[in-house]
Write a protein that holds these residues in place. Structure first.
Motif, PDB file in Angstrom:
ATOM      1  N   ALA A  95       0.944  -1.518   0.114  1.00 27.89           N
ATOM      2  CA  ALA A  95      -0.513  -0.227  -0.387  1.00 27.89           C
ATOM      3  C   ALA A  95       0.807   1.335  -0.344  1.00 27.89           C
ATOM      4  O   ALA A  95       0.074   2.515  -0.338  1.00 27.89           O
ATOM      5  CB  ALA A  95      -0.666  -0.010   1.020  1.00 27.89           C
ATOM      6  N   THR A  96       2.068   1.248   0.554  1.00 29.85           N
ATOM      7  CA  THR A  96       2.602   2.407   0.103  1.00 29.85           C
ATOM      8  C   THR A  96       3.069   2.595  -0.979  1.00 29.85           C
ATOM      9  O   THR A  96       4.133   3.933  -1.038  1.00 29.85           O
ATOM     10  CB  THR A  96       4.185   1.683   1.229  1.00 29.85           C
ATOM     11  N   TYR A  97       3.565   1.760  -2.160  1.00 31.27           N
ATOM     12  CA  TYR A  97       3.387   2.246  -3.644  1.00 31.27           C
ATOM     13  C   TYR A  97       2.542   1.989  -4.478  1.00 31.27           C
ATOM     14  O   TYR A  97       2.921   3.014  -5.912  1.00 31.27           O
ATOM     15  CB  TYR A  97       4.904   1.930  -4.015  1.00 31.27           C
ATOM     16  N   ALA A  98       2.191   1.069  -3.976  1.00 32.02           N
ATOM     17  CA  ALA A  98       0.391   0.586  -5.666  1.00 32.02           C
ATOM     18  C   ALA A  98      -0.447   1.734  -4.719  1.00 32.02           C
ATOM     19  O   ALA A  98      -0.509   2.591  -4.032  1.00 32.02           O
ATOM     20  CB  ALA A  98       0.006  -0.505  -5.329  1.00 32.02           C
ATOM     21  N   ASP A  99      -0.908   1.972  -6.534  1.00 31.64           N
ATOM     22  CA  ASP A  99      -1.913   2.679  -6.451  1.00 31.64           C
ATOM     23  C   ASP A  99      -3.388   2.127  -6.689  1.00 31.64           C
ATOM     24  O   ASP A  99      -4.415   3.024  -6.454  1.00 31.64           O
ATOM     25  CB  ASP A  99      -1.979   3.710  -7.843  1.00 31.64           C
ATOM     26  N   ALA A 100      -3.573   1.073  -6.739  1.00 34.97           N
ATOM     27  CA  ALA A 100      -4.635  -0.203  -7.013  1.00 34.97           C
ATOM     28  C   ALA A 100      -4.254  -1.687  -6.747  1.00 34.97           C
ATOM     29  O   ALA A 100      -3.356  -1.887  -6.920  1.00 34.97           O
ATOM     30  CB  ALA A 100      -5.016   0.034  -8.265  1.00 34.97           C
ATOM     31  N   VAL A 101      -4.648  -2.145  -5.437  1.00 36.76           N
ATOM     32  CA  VAL A 101      -4.794  -3.135  -5.560  1.00 36.76           C
ATOM     33  C   VAL A 101      -5.937  -4.270  -5.864  1.00 36.76           C
ATOM     34  O   VAL A 101      -6.971  -4.177  -5.584  1.00 36.76           O
ATOM     35  CB  VAL A 101      -4.283  -3.814  -3.430  1.00 36.76           C
ATOM     36  N   ASN A 111      -6.648  -4.986   7.121  1.00 38.51           N
ATOM     37  CA  ASN A 111      -5.535  -3.806   8.208  1.00 38.51           C
ATOM     38  C   ASN A 111      -4.535  -4.033   7.283  1.00 38.51           C
ATOM     39  O   ASN A 111      -4.396  -2.538   7.546  1.00 38.51           O
ATOM     40  CB  ASN A 111      -6.158  -4.786   9.437  1.00 38.51           C
ATOM     41  N   GLY A 112      -3.809  -4.791   6.931  1.00 38.78           N
ATOM     42  CA  GLY A 112      -2.467  -4.386   6.599  1.00 38.78           C
ATOM     43  C   GLY A 112      -2.239  -3.222   5.653  1.00 38.78           C
ATOM     44  O   GLY A 112      -1.860  -2.328   5.101  1.00 38.78           O
ATOM     45  N   LEU A 113      -3.576  -3.220   4.258  1.00 40.82           N
ATOM     46  CA  LEU A 113      -3.790  -2.299   3.166  1.00 40.82           C
ATOM     47  C   LEU A 113      -3.359  -0.845   3.897  1.00 40.82           C
ATOM     48  O   LEU A 113      -3.329  -0.274   3.646  1.00 40.82           O
ATOM     49  CB  LEU A 113      -4.447  -2.618   1.964  1.00 40.82           C
ATOM     50  N   SER A 114      -5.080  -0.771   4.699  1.00 40.73           N
ATOM     51  CA  SER A 114      -5.683   0.049   5.181  1.00 40.73           C
ATOM     52  C   SER A 114      -4.464   1.122   6.762  1.00 40.73           C
ATOM     53  O   SER A 114      -4.173   2.449   5.579  1.00 40.73           O
ATOM     54  CB  SER A 114      -6.723   0.210   6.635  1.00 40.73           C
ATOM     55  N   ARG A 115      -3.432   0.074   6.919  1.00 39.37           N
ATOM     56  CA  ARG A 115      -2.668   0.661   7.535  1.00 39.37           C
ATOM     57  C   ARG A 115      -1.453   1.224   6.743  1.00 39.37           C
ATOM     58  O   ARG A 115      -1.194   2.593   7.382  1.00 39.37           O
ATOM     59  CB  ARG A 115      -1.517   0.375   8.589  1.00 39.37           C
ATOM     60  N   GLY A 116      -0.960   0.606   5.804  1.00 44.54           N
ATOM     61  CA  GLY A 116       0.056   1.406   4.683  1.00 44.54           C
ATOM     62  C   GLY A 116      -0.869   2.457   3.975  1.00 44.54           C
ATOM     63  O   GLY A 116       0.023   3.814   4.018  1.00 44.54           O
ATOM     64  N   ALA A 117      -1.967   2.274   3.079  1.00 41.28           N
ATOM     65  CA  ALA A 117      -2.224   3.720   2.752  1.00 41.28           C
ATOM     66  C   ALA A 117      -2.484   4.410   3.967  1.00 41.28           C
ATOM     67  O   ALA A 117      -2.578   5.862   3.551  1.00 41.28           O
ATOM     68  CB  ALA A 117      -4.273   3.159   2.471  1.00 41.28           C
ATOM     69  N   THR A 118      -3.153   4.242   4.975  1.00 44.30           N
ATOM     70  CA  THR A 118      -3.210   5.822   6.042  1.00 44.30           C
ATOM     71  C   THR A 118      -1.129   6.382   6.211  1.00 44.30           C
ATOM     72  O   THR A 118      -1.262   7.599   6.484  1.00 44.30           O
ATOM     73  CB  THR A 118      -3.911   5.056   7.418  1.00 44.30           C
ATOM     74  N   GLU A 119      -0.566   5.694   6.159  1.00 40.46           N
ATOM     75  CA  GLU A 119       0.764   5.994   6.400  1.00 40.46           C
ATOM     76  C   GLU A 119       1.228   6.517   5.346  1.00 40.46           C
ATOM     77  O   GLU A 119       1.733   7.646   5.617  1.00 40.46           O
ATOM     78  CB  GLU A 119       1.566   4.675   7.384  1.00 40.46           C
ATOM     79  N   ARG A 120       0.617   6.189   3.801  1.00 38.58           N
ATOM     80  CA  ARG A 120       1.269   6.774   3.774  1.00 38.58           C
ATOM     81  C   ARG A 120       0.268   8.398   3.219  1.00 38.58           C
ATOM     82  O   ARG A 120       1.029   9.399   2.411  1.00 38.58           O
ATOM     83  CB  ARG A 120       1.022   6.082   1.945  1.00 38.58           C
ATOM     84  N   GLY A 121      -0.599   8.302   3.551  1.00 42.04           N
ATOM     85  CA  GLY A 121      -1.238   9.299   3.206  1.00 42.04           C
ATOM     86  C   GLY A 121      -2.375  10.261   2.398  1.00 42.04           C
ATOM     87  O   GLY A 121      -2.426  11.028   1.721  1.00 42.04           O
ATOM     88  N   LEU A 161      -9.056   3.568   2.159  1.00 42.61           N
ATOM     89  CA  LEU A 161      -9.083   2.186   1.090  1.00 42.61           C
ATOM     90  C   LEU A 161     -10.399   2.440   1.051  1.00 42.61           C
ATOM     91  O   LEU A 161     -11.665   3.263   1.038  1.00 42.61           O
ATOM     92  CB  LEU A 161      -9.459   1.208   1.394  1.00 42.61           C
ATOM     93  N   VAL A 162     -10.751   2.348  -0.704  1.00 44.07           N
ATOM     94  CA  VAL A 162     -11.489   3.182  -1.854  1.00 44.07           C
ATOM     95  C   VAL A 162     -12.159   1.470  -2.660  1.00 44.07           C
ATOM     96  O   VAL A 162     -11.115   0.957  -2.795  1.00 44.07           O
ATOM     97  CB  VAL A 162     -11.268   4.072  -2.475  1.00 44.07           C
ATOM     98  N   LEU A 163     -13.006   0.741  -2.194  1.00 31.73           N
ATOM     99  CA  LEU A 163     -14.022   0.558  -3.116  1.00 31.73           C
ATOM    100  C   LEU A 163     -14.707   0.375  -4.404  1.00 31.73           C
ATOM    101  O   LEU A 163     -15.276   1.743  -4.692  1.00 31.73           O
ATOM    102  CB  LEU A 163     -15.183  -0.636  -1.780  1.00 31.73           C
ATOM    103  N   ARG A 164     -13.010  -0.404  -5.520  1.00 33.07           N
ATOM    104  CA  ARG A 164     -13.445   0.333  -6.339  1.00 33.07           C
ATOM    105  C   ARG A 164     -14.191  -0.516  -7.323  1.00 33.07           C
ATOM    106  O   ARG A 164     -14.939  -0.533  -8.553  1.00 33.07           O
ATOM    107  CB  ARG A 164     -12.317   0.413  -7.317  1.00 33.07           C
ATOM    108  N   GLY A 165     -14.317  -2.651  -6.905  1.00 33.12           N
ATOM    109  CA  GLY A 165     -15.159  -3.433  -7.645  1.00 33.12           C
ATOM    110  C   GLY A 165     -14.387  -4.346  -7.675  1.00 33.12           C
ATOM    111  O   GLY A 165     -14.143  -4.719  -6.389  1.00 33.12           O
TER     112      GLY A 165
END
Length: 233
Positions: A95-101, A111-121, A161-165
């Motif tokens: 989550a620290t470098y990806a724009d989409a998973v 939880n891990g994705l959320s934590r990484g995205a939040t830390e990245r801002g 996290l943003v649910l895209r589909g």
């Protein structure tokens, strides 16, 4: 222009023509479909050439390789899509470098994705991977269709996290059209609860036409653009 750039440009043009033709056949606008070029095992120099050719969306399957390329090519206008199997202990790092998973297939990854995205801002786009294999088959990754609604809700409620589909891979040796039709039904169910979750990530080099016919918005194309993929790096 180098010989490799010429080759990539020719292949990319052929894929775009194929996408345009499939969209016409399906009565769709080609602008609705995003081409994600999968660069697994190919060097960062190829990604740089693709960026020069107008590619903006790049897909990677492996965390270590993806992280290294994203760092090396940080100055380019690229969106990085992580499309491979995701380990829970690597989720925050991805989550620290990806724009989409595209490959969230179980609740423990949230939880891990959320934590990484939040830390990245920065918010991370997430798709729930749906298993399209027959019941009981030992096939590809993905959540069972009856688990998707609960997973989608977890993603939608998670910070950062943003649910895209949804995402799906046609079964090996199966009917891609039937598989993508099932994925379209799951996608419609998700959209009823989450109207903004409009992405359907489906279709690779061999079955992009069927994917477009069943509503794919994101294609994950590797060999048709880059040529035969090396067995290992």
């Amino acid at each position: 222009m180098s010989e490799r750039a010429d080759d990539l440009g020719r292949r990319l043009g052929e894929v775009r023509e194929r996408v345009d033709a499939a969209c016409r056949a399906a009565g769709r606008d080609a602008d609705e479909v995003t081409l994600v070029v999968v660069t697994k095992f190919f060097p960062a120099s190829d990604v740089r050439v693709l960026a020069d050719l107008g590619v903006r969306d790049v897909g990677e399957n492996r965390h270590q390789e993806a992280a290294a390329k994203a760092e090396e090519l940080a100055g380019l206008p690229l969106r990085w899509h992580f499309i491979g199997g995701l380990q829970s202990n690597k989720a925050a790092a991805v989550a620290t470098y990806a724009d989409a998973v595209h490959s969230l297939d179980r609740a423990k990854l949230v939880n891990g994705l959320s934590r990484g995205a939040t830390e990245r801002g920065r918010d991370l786009d997430v798709l729930v991977q749906v298993s399209l294999d027959p019941p009981g088959a030992d096939g590809r990754s993905g959540a069972d269709p009856d688990q998707v609604a609960a997973l989608a809700a977890r993603v939608a409620d998670a910070e950062g996290l943003v649910l895209r589909g949804v995402m799906g891979v046609a079964p090996l040796g199966g009917d891609a059209g039937e598989a993508f039709a099932r994925l379209a039904e799951v996608a419609a169910d998700v959209r009823r609860d989450h109207p903004g979750a409009s992405w359907i990530s489906a279709g690779m080099s061999g079955d992009l036409d069927e994917a477009i016919a069943h509503g794919a918005t994101h294609l994950r194309i590797g060999s048709a653009v880059l040529g035969p993929r090396p067995e290992s790096k």
